[in-house]
Structures are given as structure tokens and as C-alpha cells.
Design an enzyme around this catalytic site. Structure first.
Site, PDB file in Angstrom:
ATOM      1  N   ARG A   1       0.823  -1.202   0.000  1.00 59.84           N
ATOM      2  CA  ARG A   1       0.000   0.000   0.000  1.00 59.84           C
ATOM      3  C   ARG A   1       0.863   1.260   0.000  1.00 59.84           C
ATOM      4  O   ARG A   1       0.526   2.256  -0.645  1.00 59.84           O
ATOM      5  CB  ARG A   1      -0.930  -0.009   1.220  1.00 59.84           C
ATOM      6  CG  ARG A   1      -2.058   0.997   1.101  1.00 59.84           C
ATOM      7  CD  ARG A   1      -3.060   0.912   2.226  1.00 59.84           C
ATOM      8  NE  ARG A   1      -4.129   1.869   1.990  1.00 59.84           N
ATOM      9  CZ  ARG A   1      -4.994   2.268   2.916  1.00 59.84           C
ATOM     10  NH1 ARG A   1      -4.921   1.777   4.133  1.00 59.84           N
ATOM     11  NH2 ARG A   1      -5.928   3.148   2.634  1.00 59.84           N
TER      12      ARG A   1
ATOM     13  N   HIS B   1       0.458   4.488  -2.615  1.00 57.38           N
ATOM     14  CA  HIS B   1       0.109   5.820  -2.125  1.00 57.38           C
ATOM     15  C   HIS B   1       1.271   6.800  -2.241  1.00 57.38           C
ATOM     16  O   HIS B   1       1.043   8.012  -2.278  1.00 57.38           O
ATOM     17  CB  HIS B   1      -0.389   5.734  -0.681  1.00 57.38           C
ATOM     18  CG  HIS B   1      -1.758   5.155  -0.564  1.00 57.38           C
ATOM     19  ND1 HIS B   1      -2.890   5.930  -0.402  1.00 57.38           N
ATOM     20  CD2 HIS B   1      -2.196   3.877  -0.626  1.00 57.38           C
ATOM     21  CE1 HIS B   1      -3.958   5.151  -0.357  1.00 57.38           C
ATOM     22  NE2 HIS B   1      -3.565   3.898  -0.485  1.00 57.38           N
TER      23      HIS B   1
ATOM     24  N   ASN C   1      -5.688   8.536   2.213  1.00 63.64           N
ATOM     25  CA  ASN C   1      -4.681   7.712   2.868  1.00 63.64           C
ATOM     26  C   ASN C   1      -5.171   7.165   4.208  1.00 63.64           C
ATOM     27  O   ASN C   1      -4.373   6.713   5.031  1.00 63.64           O
ATOM     28  CB  ASN C   1      -3.397   8.527   3.075  1.00 63.64           C
ATOM     29  CG  ASN C   1      -2.717   8.867   1.773  1.00 63.64           C
ATOM     30  OD1 ASN C   1      -2.761   8.099   0.823  1.00 63.64           O
ATOM     31  ND2 ASN C   1      -2.098  10.041   1.702  1.00 63.64           N
TER      32      ASN C   1
ATOM     33  N   HIS D   1      -6.104  -5.887  -3.729  1.00 67.36           N
ATOM     34  CA  HIS D   1      -7.257  -6.029  -2.848  1.00 67.36           C
ATOM     35  C   HIS D   1      -7.496  -7.489  -2.468  1.00 67.36           C
ATOM     36  O   HIS D   1      -8.426  -7.783  -1.733  1.00 67.36           O
ATOM     37  CB  HIS D   1      -8.512  -5.462  -3.523  1.00 67.36           C
ATOM     38  CG  HIS D   1      -8.522  -3.976  -3.621  1.00 67.36           C
ATOM     39  ND1 HIS D   1      -9.536  -3.272  -4.242  1.00 67.36           N
ATOM     40  CD2 HIS D   1      -7.639  -3.038  -3.190  1.00 67.36           C
ATOM     41  CE1 HIS D   1      -9.273  -1.966  -4.185  1.00 67.36           C
ATOM     42  NE2 HIS D   1      -8.121  -1.805  -3.557  1.00 67.36           N
TER      43      HIS D   1
END
Length: 328
Positions: free
Chosen positions: A64, A68, A96, A194
Site C-alpha cells: 500500500r 500511495h 490515505n 485487494h
């Protein structure tokens, strides 16, 4: 035929500029630290494994982090900067929300500083920890170049312009990824992240209350209501106000995610759109049928993501502490 003197002067003056462009594109390279810190990549891998064994969810955090960080302007570790002196961190953005385990990035950084002070960037730690984290989750290994440098500023104001929201249209999601060089096939693969981790109920309840989203499988919706019994969950709470992305293989980066969303068992609106939009549905079906194909495309897209507009050469800095810019 001789080149006129003014053309010769022009070409000579242009050479440094052309050389700079060529070098800027080639500053990321395999084994960048082979001489300056030969064990750099081994140290990162060792720490990723150790942290995974102690805190399994760190591997999900590393994936992640890469998304980001790299989606917003550059792969430059700006996501790691804390709020300081009235300047708020990028992590304050709702896009976030729920990110964690940043303190363990500093654990990796400390191990590198002990071996090779002021050498390995936090941006490269973000990239390589994501690479090694994917392997810990039984996903593919992506061969990544290194040589990134760290940003001296963060981009809180720009976060929402770069990171798509889970409720955005598929056209917008695809355009955001395409703006950094990730094609449709790669976007479908990257959203396969995911397959691991979990989602806070605050991002799900609009599909459950006051009425259930008709695109959700009814039995799955019943399960989600058990996980998220309130229409107004506490955003600061963790237990039990979350649901796993994938109930069957929650900590394995595999194609079960695609099988789930084809059955309308995705947590987020973007999951449902991925399975039904005409541009993405064929790739979803192919990845659901072939785990190796998913892994191949995920590794390819992860590399593209990791190379988005990096700071190199004399740009940025090598932070001593990933949470703060170096003091002047």
C-alpha cells in the site's frame, strides 16, 4: 559537407542538455548500491521477512505504501513524512485513511544506516519492501531498479488529484493510472492487491445502509452487515469494524480476488466496476482463470508504478530519518 560554425556551436551547446535528459531517464538502475552498500537489498529483504514473522500485516502495508507514494507526483517517500511545524503529512488526506506500520519503515532504515550511513534512500526502501512484501504474501517477485532519492516536501494538497477514490468512475480510475504509464491491463492487476488486507467499515457502509447496493451478492451483504452492524462506524476503531478483502485466502496475493468480484463479492464500488466495466471485465475474467497470468501482470505493473517520475542524481536528498527531512 562542412557544418556552418553557428550550427556547430549550437550542437555543442545542446549536447549537455541532451546528455542530462538521457542520464535522468537512466539514473534508476539494477544494483544501484552494488558498490556503495553491497548488502542493501539483502538487508531490506531480511528486515521485511523478520517484520512479517513478527507482524504479518506489514507485508500488506508495504504494498500500500508504494501505491500511495508513487501515485502522487513521484516515488519519493513523501508519504512517510510526518506532520511538522504546521505542515501536515500526506497521511492526513482521507485518501490515505487507514495506512499504518510506518514505524517499521524506520526499523528497516535503522538497519541500513548501521551498515551504510547516509546511503540508501527511504524511497528505495518503499519500493524494495513492496517487492519483498509481495513475495511474503506468496505473490510474484518484481525485479526493481534502485537509485531513487527522497523528497524534501510533501504534497498533501495534491493527493486527491492523483489517488483515485474507491467510489470514482472506472474511466477516472483508468485515467489516473494511465497518467503514470500503467495501462488498463496493469491497472486491473494492481487492483488485485485487494486480494489481501482489509477495509474499514467506514468505506463499506454506504453499500449496506439504508438499503443494500443491488449489485452486491445478497448473502455477502448479510455477512458484511455482521462485520459492519452500524451505519455510522467509528473511524478510529479497528475491531471489529472492518472486513477482509478476501475471506478465503486473506493473506495470499492471488487471483481469488477476481473470482470473488465476478460473483459480486467485492467490498468496494471500484471492485464491482472492475468486474463489470467493458474495458476491464475481459482482464478480470482472464486473471480469475489464470493465477500465473495475474502474477505476471502484477509484477510488470508494479515495476511501472515504482518508476513513476523518481528523484535522482542531485535531486532531493537521502533522509537520515524517513519521517523527517534532513536538518540544514
Amino acid at each position: 559537407m562542412a557544418i556552418p560554425i553557428f550550427k556547430s556551436i549550437f550542437l555543442l551547446s545542446l549536447l549537455p542538455f541532451l546528455f542530462h535528459i538521457r542520464c535522468a531517464k537512466g539514473d534508476l538502475q539494477m544494483g544501484y548500491y552494488s558498490e556503495s552498500c553491497p548488502r542493501a537489498e539483502d538487508i531490506i529483504k531480511e528486515q521485511v521477512i523478520k517484520l512479517y514473522e513478527e507482524h504479518g500485516n506489514t507485508a500488506v502495508s508495504w504494498l500500500r505504501n508504494l501505491f500511495h507514494d508513487c501515485m502522487v507526483k513521484s516515488c519519493d517517500a513523501s508519504i512517510l513524512l510526518d506532520s511538522v511545524a504546521g505542515v501536515e503529512s500526506e497521511r492526513q488526506s482521507p485518501r490515505n485513511f487507514g495506512m499504518r506500520n510506518f514505524k517499521y519503515i524506520q526499523t528497516i532504515k535503522a538497519a541500513l544506516e548501521e551498515e551504510c550511513p547516509n546511503t540508501v534512500s527511504c524511497a528505495d526502501i518503499v519500493a524494495l519492501s513492496a517487492r519483498d512484501g509481495a513475495v511474503m504474501l506468496k505473490g510474484p517477485r518484481a525485479e526493481m531498479k534502485t537509485g531513487r532519492r527522497d523528497s524534501k516536501e510533501n504534497y498533501l494538497a495534491e493527493v486527491e488529484s492523483f489517488i483515485p477514490n474507491h467510489n470514482d468512475s472506472m474511466e477516472l480510475v483508468l485515467s489516473r493510472f494511465q497518467s503514470i504509464g500503467v495501462d488498463t491491463e496493469g491497472t486491473v492487476a494492481l487492483l488485485g492487491a485487494h486480494s489481501v488486507g482489509r477495509v474499514h467499515c467506514i468505506n463499506i457502509v454506504h453499500r449496506l445502509y439504508p438499503t443494500v447496493d443491488p449489485t452486491l451478492d445478497p448473502t455477502y451483504a448479510d455477512y458484511l452487515k455482521l462485520r459492519c452492524p452500524s451505519a455510522e462506524p467509528d473511524p478510529k476503531a479497528v475491531e471489529p469494524t472492518y472486513a477482509r478483502n478476501d475471506r478465503k485466502t486473506p493473506m495470499i496475493l492471488d487471483n481469488m480476488y477476481y473470482k470473488n468480484i465476478l460473483e459480486h463479492k467485492g467490498l468496494l464500488v471500484v471492485d464491482e466496476l472492475l468486474a463489470t466495466h467493458p474495458a476491464t471485465a475481459p482482464f478480470v475474467e482472464k486473471m480469475a482463470a489464470d493465477n500465473q497470468y495475474f502474477h505476471d501482470q502484477f509484477a510488470r505493473a508494479l515495476v511501472v508504478l515504482s518508476e513513476n517520475n523518481p528523484l535522482t542524481g542531485d535531486q532531493g536528498e537521502i533522509r537520515k530519518n524517513c519521517r523527517y527531512v534532513n536538518s540544514n
